[in-house]
Design a protein around this motif. Structure first.
Motif, PDB file in Angstrom:
ATOM      1  N   ILE A  89     100.926 -32.678 147.783  1.00 27.56           N
ATOM      2  CA  ILE A  89     102.316 -33.068 147.507  1.00 27.56           C
ATOM      3  C   ILE A  89     102.340 -34.402 146.770  1.00 27.56           C
ATOM      4  CG2 ILE A  89     104.470 -33.822 148.594  1.00 27.56           C
ATOM      5  CD1 ILE A  89     103.965 -31.685 150.732  1.00 27.56           C
ATOM      6  N   LEU A  90     101.505 -35.339 147.185  1.00 29.66           N
ATOM      7  CA  LEU A  90     101.442 -36.646 146.535  1.00 29.66           C
ATOM      8  C   LEU A  90     100.991 -36.517 145.085  1.00 29.66           C
ATOM      9  CD1 LEU A  90     101.846 -39.639 147.240  1.00 29.66           C
ATOM     10  CD2 LEU A  90      99.399 -39.743 147.670  1.00 29.66           C
ATOM     11  N   MET A  91      99.987 -35.680 144.835  1.00 29.77           N
ATOM     12  CA  MET A  91      99.508 -35.485 143.464  1.00 29.77           C
ATOM     13  C   MET A  91     100.572 -34.808 142.603  1.00 29.77           C
ATOM     14  SD  MET A  91      95.478 -34.538 144.076  1.00 29.77           S
ATOM     15  CE  MET A  91      95.587 -33.249 142.911  1.00 29.77           C
ATOM     16  N   ALA A  92     101.280 -33.820 143.145  1.00 26.61           N
ATOM     17  CA  ALA A  92     102.340 -33.137 142.395  1.00 26.61           C
ATOM     18  C   ALA A  92     103.462 -34.101 142.051  1.00 26.61           C
ATOM     19  CB  ALA A  92     102.876 -31.953 143.186  1.00 26.61           C
ATOM     20  N   ALA A  93     103.834 -34.953 143.007  1.00 33.11           N
ATOM     21  CA  ALA A  93     104.892 -35.929 142.755  1.00 33.11           C
ATOM     22  C   ALA A  93     104.459 -36.933 141.689  1.00 33.11           C
ATOM     23  CB  ALA A  93     105.251 -36.656 144.043  1.00 33.11           C
ATOM     24  N   PHE A  94     103.205 -37.362 141.735  1.00 36.40           N
ATOM     25  CA  PHE A  94     102.692 -38.305 140.738  1.00 36.40           C
ATOM     26  C   PHE A  94     102.685 -37.684 139.349  1.00 36.40           C
ATOM     27  CE2 PHE A  94      99.104 -40.049 138.342  1.00 36.40           C
ATOM     28  CZ  PHE A  94      99.491 -41.375 138.266  1.00 36.40           C
ATOM     29  N   MET A  95     102.190 -36.448 139.242  1.00 39.72           N
ATOM     30  CA  MET A  95     102.140 -35.782 137.936  1.00 39.72           C
ATOM     31  C   MET A  95     103.543 -35.533 137.401  1.00 39.72           C
ATOM     32  SD  MET A  95      98.895 -33.174 138.181  1.00 39.72           S
ATOM     33  CE  MET A  95      99.533 -32.258 139.539  1.00 39.72           C
ATOM     34  N   LEU A  96     104.481 -35.170 138.273  1.00 43.68           N
ATOM     35  CA  LEU A  96     105.860 -34.964 137.853  1.00 43.68           C
ATOM     36  C   LEU A  96     106.485 -36.269 137.385  1.00 43.68           C
ATOM     37  CD1 LEU A  96     108.130 -32.928 137.536  1.00 43.68           C
ATOM     38  CD2 LEU A  96     108.746 -33.345 139.907  1.00 43.68           C
ATOM     39  N   GLY A  97     106.163 -37.363 138.061  1.00 45.61           N
ATOM     40  CA  GLY A  97     106.660 -38.664 137.650  1.00 45.61           C
ATOM     41  C   GLY A  97     106.134 -39.073 136.294  1.00 45.61           C
ATOM     42  N   ILE A  98     104.845 -38.852 136.054  1.00 46.34           N
ATOM     43  CA  ILE A  98     104.259 -39.167 134.747  1.00 46.34           C
ATOM     44  C   ILE A  98     104.899 -38.288 133.673  1.00 46.34           C
ATOM     45  CG2 ILE A  98     102.134 -39.084 133.386  1.00 46.34           C
ATOM     46  CD1 ILE A  98     102.274 -41.427 135.308  1.00 46.34           C
ATOM     47  N   SER A  99     105.112 -37.013 133.972  1.00 49.33           N
ATOM     48  CA  SER A  99     105.754 -36.106 133.020  1.00 49.33           C
ATOM     49  C   SER A  99     107.171 -36.571 132.698  1.00 49.33           C
ATOM     50  CB  SER A  99     105.788 -34.691 133.600  1.00 49.33           C
ATOM     51  OG  SER A  99     106.568 -33.843 132.817  1.00 49.33           O
ATOM     52  N   ASN A 100     107.909 -37.026 133.719  1.00 50.17           N
ATOM     53  CA  ASN A 100     109.266 -37.517 133.486  1.00 50.17           C
ATOM     54  C   ASN A 100     109.272 -38.738 132.584  1.00 50.17           C
ATOM     55  OD1 ASN A 100     110.496 -35.558 135.026  1.00 50.17           O
ATOM     56  ND2 ASN A 100     110.619 -36.808 136.866  1.00 50.17           N
ATOM     57  N   VAL A 101     108.284 -39.610 132.745  1.00 54.60           N
ATOM     58  CA  VAL A 101     108.207 -40.801 131.894  1.00 54.60           C
ATOM     59  C   VAL A 101     107.928 -40.389 130.452  1.00 54.60           C
ATOM     60  CG1 VAL A 101     106.845 -42.855 131.395  1.00 54.60           C
ATOM     61  CG2 VAL A 101     107.551 -42.374 133.730  1.00 54.60           C
ATOM     62  N   ILE A 102     106.988 -39.477 130.270  1.00 54.79           N
ATOM     63  CA  ILE A 102     106.613 -39.065 128.919  1.00 54.79           C
ATOM     64  C   ILE A 102     107.753 -38.318 128.237  1.00 54.79           C
ATOM     65  CG2 ILE A 102     105.064 -37.552 127.602  1.00 54.79           C
ATOM     66  CD1 ILE A 102     102.891 -38.281 129.650  1.00 54.79           C
ATOM     67  N   LEU A 103     108.387 -37.398 128.951  1.00 59.93           N
ATOM     68  CA  LEU A 103     109.446 -36.568 128.369  1.00 59.93           C
ATOM     69  C   LEU A 103     110.838 -37.163 128.539  1.00 59.93           C
ATOM     70  CD1 LEU A 103     108.154 -33.080 129.544  1.00 59.93           C
ATOM     71  CD2 LEU A 103     107.849 -34.153 127.310  1.00 59.93           C
ATOM     72  N   GLU A 104     110.929 -38.325 129.188  1.00 61.41           N
ATOM     73  CA  GLU A 104     112.200 -39.015 129.435  1.00 61.41           C
ATOM     74  C   GLU A 104     113.198 -38.100 130.145  1.00 61.41           C
ATOM     75  OE1 GLU A 104     113.529 -40.627 125.747  1.00 61.41           O
ATOM     76  OE2 GLU A 104     111.782 -41.919 125.538  1.00 61.41           O
ATOM     77  N   GLU A 105     112.780 -37.511 131.249  1.00 62.66           N
ATOM     78  CA  GLU A 105     113.609 -36.632 132.060  1.00 62.66           C
ATOM     79  C   GLU A 105     113.792 -37.235 133.446  1.00 62.66           C
ATOM     80  OE1 GLU A 105     111.534 -32.935 132.030  1.00 62.66           O
ATOM     81  OE2 GLU A 105     112.374 -32.325 130.111  1.00 62.66           O
ATOM     82  N   ASP A 106     114.555 -36.548 134.299  1.00 60.66           N
ATOM     83  CA  ASP A 106     114.760 -37.019 135.670  1.00 60.66           C
ATOM     84  C   ASP A 106     114.637 -35.865 136.656  1.00 60.66           C
ATOM     85  OD1 ASP A 106     117.027 -35.714 134.922  1.00 60.66           O
ATOM     86  OD2 ASP A 106     118.419 -37.190 135.749  1.00 60.66           O
ATOM     87  N   ARG A 107     113.565 -35.099 136.568  1.00 62.06           N
ATOM     88  CA  ARG A 107     113.384 -33.952 137.441  1.00 62.06           C
ATOM     89  C   ARG A 107     112.757 -34.377 138.765  1.00 62.06           C
ATOM     90  NH1 ARG A 107     110.345 -29.765 133.749  1.00 62.06           N
ATOM     91  NH2 ARG A 107     111.281 -28.167 135.021  1.00 62.06           N
ATOM     92  N   MET A 108     112.952 -33.546 139.803  1.00 61.40           N
ATOM     93  CA  MET A 108     112.412 -33.809 141.133  1.00 61.40           C
ATOM     94  C   MET A 108     111.491 -32.652 141.521  1.00 61.40           C
ATOM     95  SD  MET A 108     113.934 -36.624 141.936  1.00 61.40           S
ATOM     96  CE  MET A 108     114.333 -36.971 143.614  1.00 61.40           C
ATOM     97  N   ILE A 109     110.754 -32.827 142.613  1.00 63.13           N
ATOM     98  CA  ILE A 109     109.811 -31.787 143.052  1.00 63.13           C
ATOM     99  C   ILE A 109     110.537 -30.496 143.395  1.00 63.13           C
ATOM    100  CG2 ILE A 109     108.279 -31.112 144.924  1.00 63.13           C
ATOM    101  CD1 ILE A 109     107.118 -33.824 144.927  1.00 63.13           C
ATOM    102  N   HIS A 110     111.635 -30.583 144.133  1.00 60.79           N
ATOM    103  CA  HIS A 110     112.360 -29.385 144.573  1.00 60.79           C
ATOM    104  C   HIS A 110     113.577 -29.140 143.698  1.00 60.79           C
ATOM    105  CE1 HIS A 110     109.799 -29.245 148.030  1.00 60.79           C
ATOM    106  NE2 HIS A 110     110.087 -30.494 148.318  1.00 60.79           N
ATOM    107  N   ASP A 111     113.455 -29.393 142.414  1.00 66.78           N
ATOM    108  CA  ASP A 111     114.569 -29.242 141.486  1.00 66.78           C
ATOM    109  C   ASP A 111     114.719 -27.768 141.132  1.00 66.78           C
ATOM    110  OD1 ASP A 111     116.601 -29.797 139.751  1.00 66.78           O
ATOM    111  OD2 ASP A 111     115.326 -30.620 138.179  1.00 66.78           O
TER     112      ASP A 111
END
Length: 61
Positions: free
Chosen positions: A22-44
């Motif tokens: 879960i921690l790794m998924a949240a980290f990768m999603l956070g990095i993806s949001n920074v790169i793509l300038e989005e605001d998605r969440m794990i359970h979106d």
């Protein structure tokens, strides 16, 4: 209902693996949001709908 101590100790590696994944998924999603300038969440679960504005040829002049 409480779990016996030996069952709790046996589940520690499983719980640690789940927490790490879960921690790794949240980290990768956070990095993806920074790169793509989005605001998605794990359970979106919101559907993402893109609206395109179509202009008539008359409006371009």
């Amino acid at each position: 209902m409480k779990l016996p101590l030996h069952t709790f100790i046996e589940n520690i590696p499983k719980r640690l693996r789940r927490f790490a994944s879960i921690l790794m998924a949240a980290f990768m999603l956070g990095i993806s949001n920074v790169i793509l300038e989005e605001d998605r969440m794990i359970h979106d679960t919101r559907p993402k709908i893109e609206h395109q504005e179509i202009q008539d040829e008359d409006e371009n002049h």
